[in-house]
Design an enzyme around this catalytic site. Structure first.
Site, mmCIF file in Angstrom:
data_model
loop_
_atom_site.group_PDB
_atom_site.id
_atom_site.type_symbol
_atom_site.label_atom_id
_atom_site.label_comp_id
_atom_site.label_asym_id
_atom_site.label_seq_id
_atom_site.Cartn_x
_atom_site.Cartn_y
_atom_site.Cartn_z
ATOM 1 C CE LYS A 77 -30.873 61.427 19.543
ATOM 2 N NZ LYS A 77 -30.337 61.560 20.913
ATOM 3 C CG HIS A 110 -35.073 58.567 19.026
ATOM 4 N ND1 HIS A 110 -35.054 58.594 20.403
ATOM 5 C CD2 HIS A 110 -33.931 57.950 18.670
ATOM 6 C CE1 HIS A 110 -33.954 58.008 20.845
ATOM 7 N NE2 HIS A 110 -33.252 57.606 19.812
#
Length: 288
Positions: A77, A110
């Site tokens: 991420k 993220h």
């Protein structure tokens, strides 16, 4: 789903395994051994993030597992501090370097709204996503998606991006079932994933889950993971011992009844962990 090797087909034809192994909050040496044990136990889906500060350990565990890279599904991420077109591309290169890999199977934004771009978060999401689309087009990522995105954030990409996210990894567990989000994802061919399926340990405090574990002759962890799977969502449990790693995967030979599925969802009264993703997140990632 009958085994850890079974999975869902993303809209681009890439297969994603039905259970992932989480790596949050594990230092390099611990995560290296955990990843090796998980792969030995049959896991083929490893979920990580640059913000976990352990990608070197994850990569070492992958290399030392003895399983060919192409048989594994590896996720990372983008850090919150690296939003934006140019920064996202550079950050991706760092992630590959830290992991020691040539490509990722899945790369996620993220967090949708970060403090540096709280006033222009829509454009920020689009600029960042453009980098993801470019990396995907170049063959450096097999699939692209997002993490912690609410429907309002997904709608930004649906209305303006060239490619819709293939995955949305969100907080989803018995205390936060996210029925509306799960339905939206399925309607838009987005595979939902569930971080912290054991509610960051709170699951073991809930009497209802203990009762269900006794009823089905299972552990509380297995009840949570199976409950998520039966909702068509990919759970991402984390553990550091072979006993628990294997136990979390031993969920394919029983089924929770419909009435009990609904009863477990009544734990929603306890609510989610932390803040809604619409709250700007600082550079420091707290939780997932």
């Amino acid at each position: 789903m009958d085994s850890l090797q079974d999975g869902y087909m993303l809209r681009n034809g890439v297969k994603i395994p039905c259970i992932g192994f989480g790596t949050w909050k594990s230092p390099d040496d611990v995560v290296c051994e955990s990843v090796k044990m998980a792969i030995q136990a049959g896991y083929r889906h490893i979920d990580g993030a640059a913000a976990y500060a352990n990608e070197a350990g994850v990569g070492k565990g992958i290399r030392e597992s003895g399983v060919p890279r192409e048989e594994l599904f590896i996720t990372s991420k983008l850090p919150n501090a690296d939003h934006g077109y140019e920064k996202a591309k550079k950050s991706f290169d760092k992630t590959l370097e830290h992991l020691g890999l040539d490509y990722l199977d899945l790369y996620l934004i993220h967090w949708p709204v970060v403090i540096e771009h709280k006033d222009d978060y829509e454009q920020d999401i689009l600029d960042t996503w453009r980098a993801f689309e470019e990396l995907y087009g170049a063959g450096k990522i097999r699939a692209i998606g997002v993490s912690n995105f609410m429907i309002e954030h997904l709608e930004i990409l649906k209305n303006h991006a060239k490619i819709m996210p293939m995955v949305n990894q969100v907080q989803l567990h018995p205390q936060h079932p996210q029925e509306e989000m799960a339905a939206y994802c399925k309607e838009n061919q987005i595979v939902p994933e569930a971080w912290s399926p054991l509610i960051q340990g709170q699951a073991f405090k809930r009497e209802l889950l203990k009762e269900m574990a006794a009823k089905y002759d299972r552990t509380v962890a297995q009840i949570c993971i199976r409950w998520i799977m039966q909702k068509g969502v990919i759970p991402l449990p984390k553990a550091s011992s072979m006993e628990r790693i294997s136990g979390n995967a031993d969920v394919f030979d029983f089924e929770i009844g419909e009435d009990d599925m609904e009863k477990i969802a009544t734990l929603r009264t306890y609510g989610m962990i932390g803040e809604e993703p619409s709250i700007p997140r600082t550079r420091q990632v707290v939780g997932f």
